[in-house]
Design a protein around this motif. Structure first.
Motif, PDB file in Angstrom:
ATOM      1  N   LEU B 147     -36.391 -10.512  27.247  1.00 29.03           N
ATOM      2  CA  LEU B 147     -37.177  -9.266  27.313  1.00 29.03           C
ATOM      3  C   LEU B 147     -38.084  -9.211  28.543  1.00 29.03           C
ATOM      4  O   LEU B 147     -38.533  -8.135  28.929  1.00 29.03           O
ATOM      5  CB  LEU B 147     -38.008  -9.086  26.034  1.00 29.03           C
ATOM      6  CG  LEU B 147     -37.208  -8.786  24.762  1.00 29.03           C
ATOM      7  CD1 LEU B 147     -38.129  -8.771  23.546  1.00 29.03           C
ATOM      8  CD2 LEU B 147     -36.461  -7.459  24.870  1.00 29.03           C
ATOM      9  N   THR B 148     -38.349 -10.353  29.163  1.00 33.91           N
ATOM     10  CA  THR B 148     -39.140 -10.333  30.401  1.00 33.91           C
ATOM     11  C   THR B 148     -38.305  -9.935  31.616  1.00 33.91           C
ATOM     12  O   THR B 148     -38.839  -9.847  32.724  1.00 33.91           O
ATOM     13  CB  THR B 148     -39.795 -11.701  30.709  1.00 33.91           C
ATOM     14  OG1 THR B 148     -38.770 -12.651  31.046  1.00 33.91           O
ATOM     15  CG2 THR B 148     -40.633 -12.217  29.556  1.00 33.91           C
ATOM     16  N   ILE B 150     -37.437  -7.196  32.452  1.00 30.18           N
ATOM     17  CA  ILE B 150     -37.965  -5.954  33.019  1.00 30.18           C
ATOM     18  C   ILE B 150     -39.450  -6.090  33.360  1.00 30.18           C
ATOM     19  O   ILE B 150     -40.173  -5.099  33.434  1.00 30.18           O
ATOM     20  CB  ILE B 150     -37.717  -4.763  32.071  1.00 30.18           C
ATOM     21  CG1 ILE B 150     -38.199  -5.095  30.666  1.00 30.18           C
ATOM     22  CG2 ILE B 150     -36.242  -4.391  32.050  1.00 30.18           C
ATOM     23  CD1 ILE B 150     -38.279  -3.883  29.764  1.00 30.18           C
ATOM     24  N   CYS B 151     -39.878  -7.324  33.578  1.00 31.12           N
ATOM     25  CA  CYS B 151     -41.254  -7.582  34.012  1.00 31.12           C
ATOM     26  C   CYS B 151     -41.209  -8.313  35.348  1.00 31.12           C
ATOM     27  O   CYS B 151     -40.447  -9.259  35.510  1.00 31.12           O
ATOM     28  CB  CYS B 151     -41.992  -8.474  33.017  1.00 31.12           C
ATOM     29  SG  CYS B 151     -41.925  -7.862  31.324  1.00 31.12           S
ATOM     30  N   SER B 152     -42.031  -7.879  36.285  1.00 36.55           N
ATOM     31  CA  SER B 152     -42.094  -8.581  37.568  1.00 36.55           C
ATOM     32  C   SER B 152     -42.906  -9.854  37.449  1.00 36.55           C
ATOM     33  O   SER B 152     -42.701 -10.806  38.179  1.00 36.55           O
ATOM     34  CB  SER B 152     -42.706  -7.682  38.634  1.00 36.55           C
ATOM     35  OG  SER B 152     -41.849  -6.596  38.873  1.00 36.55           O
ATOM     36  N   LYS B 283     -49.339  -5.308  34.522  1.00 33.43           N
ATOM     37  CA  LYS B 283     -49.498  -3.858  34.671  1.00 33.43           C
ATOM     38  C   LYS B 283     -49.247  -3.103  33.373  1.00 33.43           C
ATOM     39  O   LYS B 283     -49.668  -1.969  33.219  1.00 33.43           O
ATOM     40  CB  LYS B 283     -48.529  -3.333  35.734  1.00 33.43           C
ATOM     41  CG  LYS B 283     -48.854  -3.802  37.142  1.00 33.43           C
ATOM     42  CD  LYS B 283     -48.110  -2.950  38.163  1.00 33.43           C
ATOM     43  CE  LYS B 283     -48.419  -3.383  39.587  1.00 33.43           C
ATOM     44  NZ  LYS B 283     -47.735  -4.643  39.946  1.00 33.43           N
ATOM     45  N   TYR B 284     -48.485  -3.698  32.474  1.00 34.03           N
ATOM     46  CA  TYR B 284     -48.187  -3.025  31.208  1.00 34.03           C
ATOM     47  C   TYR B 284     -47.856  -4.071  30.148  1.00 34.03           C
ATOM     48  O   TYR B 284     -47.586  -5.230  30.474  1.00 34.03           O
ATOM     49  CB  TYR B 284     -47.031  -2.018  31.348  1.00 34.03           C
ATOM     50  CG  TYR B 284     -45.807  -2.546  32.076  1.00 34.03           C
ATOM     51  CD1 TYR B 284     -44.698  -2.997  31.368  1.00 34.03           C
ATOM     52  CD2 TYR B 284     -45.764  -2.604  33.467  1.00 34.03           C
ATOM     53  CE1 TYR B 284     -43.581  -3.477  32.031  1.00 34.03           C
ATOM     54  CE2 TYR B 284     -44.646  -3.091  34.136  1.00 34.03           C
ATOM     55  CZ  TYR B 284     -43.561  -3.525  33.416  1.00 34.03           C
ATOM     56  OH  TYR B 284     -42.463  -4.008  34.067  1.00 34.03           O
ATOM     57  N   VAL B 285     -47.945  -3.640  28.897  1.00 32.02           N
ATOM     58  CA  VAL B 285     -47.620  -4.529  27.782  1.00 32.02           C
ATOM     59  C   VAL B 285     -46.438  -3.911  27.051  1.00 32.02           C
ATOM     60  O   VAL B 285     -46.462  -2.730  26.709  1.00 32.02           O
ATOM     61  CB  VAL B 285     -48.815  -4.676  26.820  1.00 32.02           C
ATOM     62  CG1 VAL B 285     -48.425  -5.502  25.599  1.00 32.02           C
ATOM     63  CG2 VAL B 285     -49.996  -5.312  27.539  1.00 32.02           C
ATOM     64  N   ILE B 286     -45.391  -4.709  26.851  1.00 32.50           N
ATOM     65  CA  ILE B 286     -44.226  -4.205  26.135  1.00 32.50           C
ATOM     66  C   ILE B 286     -44.169  -4.871  24.766  1.00 32.50           C
ATOM     67  O   ILE B 286     -44.305  -6.086  24.658  1.00 32.50           O
ATOM     68  CB  ILE B 286     -42.938  -4.484  26.926  1.00 32.50           C
ATOM     69  CG1 ILE B 286     -42.976  -3.693  28.242  1.00 32.50           C
ATOM     70  CG2 ILE B 286     -41.710  -4.094  26.118  1.00 32.50           C
ATOM     71  CD1 ILE B 286     -41.777  -3.917  29.115  1.00 32.50           C
ATOM     72  N   LYS B 287     -44.010  -4.049  23.747  1.00 37.72           N
ATOM     73  CA  LYS B 287     -43.914  -4.588  22.387  1.00 37.72           C
ATOM     74  C   LYS B 287     -42.578  -4.183  21.787  1.00 37.72           C
ATOM     75  O   LYS B 287     -42.211  -3.012  21.815  1.00 37.72           O
ATOM     76  CB  LYS B 287     -45.023  -4.003  21.503  1.00 37.72           C
ATOM     77  CG  LYS B 287     -46.406  -4.404  21.921  1.00 37.72           C
ATOM     78  CD  LYS B 287     -47.442  -3.783  20.986  1.00 37.72           C
ATOM     79  CE  LYS B 287     -48.823  -3.904  21.614  1.00 37.72           C
ATOM     80  NZ  LYS B 287     -49.880  -3.318  20.789  1.00 37.72           N
ATOM     81  N   TRP B 288     -41.894  -5.155  21.256  1.00 36.46           N
ATOM     82  CA  TRP B 288     -40.665  -4.876  20.515  1.00 36.46           C
ATOM     83  C   TRP B 288     -40.849  -5.397  19.107  1.00 36.46           C
ATOM     84  O   TRP B 288     -41.452  -6.452  18.905  1.00 36.46           O
ATOM     85  CB  TRP B 288     -39.464  -5.594  21.154  1.00 36.46           C
ATOM     86  CG  TRP B 288     -39.005  -4.995  22.444  1.00 36.46           C
ATOM     87  CD1 TRP B 288     -39.442  -5.332  23.692  1.00 36.46           C
ATOM     88  CD2 TRP B 288     -38.024  -3.959  22.623  1.00 36.46           C
ATOM     89  NE1 TRP B 288     -38.785  -4.567  24.640  1.00 36.46           N
ATOM     90  CE2 TRP B 288     -37.909  -3.727  24.013  1.00 36.46           C
ATOM     91  CE3 TRP B 288     -37.225  -3.221  21.748  1.00 36.46           C
ATOM     92  CZ2 TRP B 288     -37.031  -2.781  24.551  1.00 36.46           C
ATOM     93  CZ3 TRP B 288     -36.350  -2.278  22.281  1.00 36.46           C
ATOM     94  CH2 TRP B 288     -36.261  -2.061  23.669  1.00 36.46           C
TER      95      TRP B 288
END
Lengths: 328, 328
Positions: B147-148, B150-152, B283-288
């Motif tokens: 899932l990371t 899509i994280c820089s 820059k953002y937090v992604i939650k699944w």
């Protein structure tokens, strides 16, 4: 290999540049764009971080001649026929290419001849060409495929992506037709002046190949969502009766005409961002959902994360299937 | 390679056998177990699908002698020191081993010497040894890592798994201490008679290596959850004041003592199943989050999906890091 040439220095190219500079892990050694407003200017100054010593050039050959070795991060267009010559040139000069070109995510579907030629040339020059991004590249294909790792078999997959376009770049808001009338939307879509989302069918084919869904037939379509109230984004004013978003889908059917996978994309002003993926494994159904994946950031991250491993991939025209090894 | 030897024919081994027979993609050519009640019996008859012509043997050497080529699916225990000889024997006979052994998911943490020896022997015999399953193997490590993509960059990862143990196998319900008093729970945990969940720290180390979190220090602990009412599962009666579940965690810290990743596991009767993964990308937090992942099915699927690709992996002692190529 940590040297990067940015082919296309629009919104995404500039975001890539910013991330590269912030992370310090890669180095920008060239930038190519046709936009006269930026040609000749310093990449760092364009993105507001001071001089980097790399100027935007409108002459790809000149950049390619001097830059080796490097990876080309290509972000100029969605349709392989339009960007084919750009990618081929990079390949001929011996560069790996990681591209946002949506139809390159699975090019055999709509451009089988170009795909074959690109494949042949990439093999000849011993480089990798791959299309990726947040979508195609992740939400509708790689991620659902990876989520099937914990399924012994897969009956059906459904992925839905819902986003508020007002948080996206100008070109995204424009390409989904914000502010147009319904007729203008259809006319511009027909002429290719706007595109909506590109890649429903490509994602389905990619997913099918990854998970072995044996999809034999894909359909895709998009329609405008009309606003009943006045809305505005940073870039568009939307009167009542005008387009505030887009709703599109792709469906993939097996040889028996059974629905094997479907993807749905809704981008409409004011909605809450959400992605959801539902996998019917026969014995159980697994549902995952997100609180939204910021598309532009995610695409940039995907480009860079794929660029980091591109040199480890088998040479030739590759897809995310060559990276996502684990799935049902 | 589609021939499989099942080393361990308990609950998971039998589920693997059922899936193999149902899917038809693999073939069972041997089964090993020490349980006198099943030794000598036909594998197919034990799982209730009629004779398969393969009998459970208590003599691994005999099975290994005759079975080549094949992949060993190993499901006998959680601790590498206890199952080391079993795995080494399979390796010495030249088999790839895909194991549920939780501590094998990242064996260098708690068994560095055994890991080195296993690594050396696997390389000598040109085979792959890998530990996997739903957890470790997916929920707390491979999935957050993927899932990371899509994280820089990644500041922090948190993964939580909540399950109702009454839907799990007897041995699972037993190992988390259902029906015990709090004192009995602690005593049995101390003696190793029950284990709770095994693998918090292994998942964190695996995740750290995949994503480059540079975790330098891990802690883990578990405690019982006490019931205030009478409950029962298929296997246990739980009086008020007795253990109805377990709550455990692992935390991984960087050299600067900053929390980089944490995992939390709650297995308690009556709760709604849910997994959640939260990635702070700066820059953002992604939650699944999921609606639950059925653990035993998922482990079985993971074993089989890894078995399908194990022959493509680099030889030696491998981890899920060698399979999950895409991440931040």
């Amino acid at each position: 290999m940590n040297r990067v040439i940015l082919y296309g220095f629009g919104y995404i190219g500039r975001m890539v540049a910013k991330e590269i500079v912030e992370s310090g892990a890669l180095e920008i050694i060239g930038a190519i764009d046709v936009d006269e407003k930026i040609v000749g200017k310093d990449v760092g100054e364009i993105i507001g971080i001071g001089k980097l010593g790399v100027k935007v050039s409108s002459e790809p050959e000149e950049v390619f001649e001097k830059a080796k070795p490097a990876i080309v991060i290509h972000a100029t267009g969605s349709f392989l026929d339009k960007v084919f010559d750009q990618i081929v040139l990079a390949v001929e000069y011996g560069y790996h290419v990681v591209s946002t070109c949506e139809t390159l995510a699975y090019p055999w579907l709509k451009y089988p001849n170009l795909a074959d030629e690109l494949s042949r040339r990439a093999l000849e020059r011993n480089v990798v060409v791959i299309g990726t991004g947040v979508n195609p590249g992740f939400i509708f294909d790689s991620l659902p495929a990876f989520l099937t790792s914990i399924c012994s078999k897969v009956e059906k997959i459904k992925a839905t992506r819902i986003i508020d376009p007002s948080r996206r770049r100008y070109s995204f808001q424009k390409k989904i037709g914000l502010g147009l009338t319904s007729d203008e939307f259809r006319e511009k879509m027909a002429k290719g002046e706007i595109t909506g989302h590109v890649g429903y069918a490509e994602s389905l084919m990619l997913l099918s190949e990854m998970v072995g869904l044996d999809i034999a037939n894909v359909i895709e379509d998009q329609e405008p969502i009309i606003s009943h109230e006045y809305l505005e984004t940073q870039y568009f004013k939307i009167s009542p009766g005008k387009v505030k978003g887009i709703k599109g889908y792709g469906k993939g059917y097996g040889k028996d005409n059974k629905l094997k996978a479907e993807v749905e994309f809704i981008a409409t002003v004011g909605v809450s961002d959400k992605d959801s993926i539902e996998i019917d494994c026969g014995k159980y159904v697994i549902k995952w959902s997100s609180n939204g994946v910021p598309g532009d950031y995610a695409t940039v991250a995907m480009l860079l994360n794929v660029a980091k491993i591109v040199n480890n991939l088998k040479r030739g025209l590759r897809t995310m299937k060559d990276i996502v090894l684990l799935h049902a």
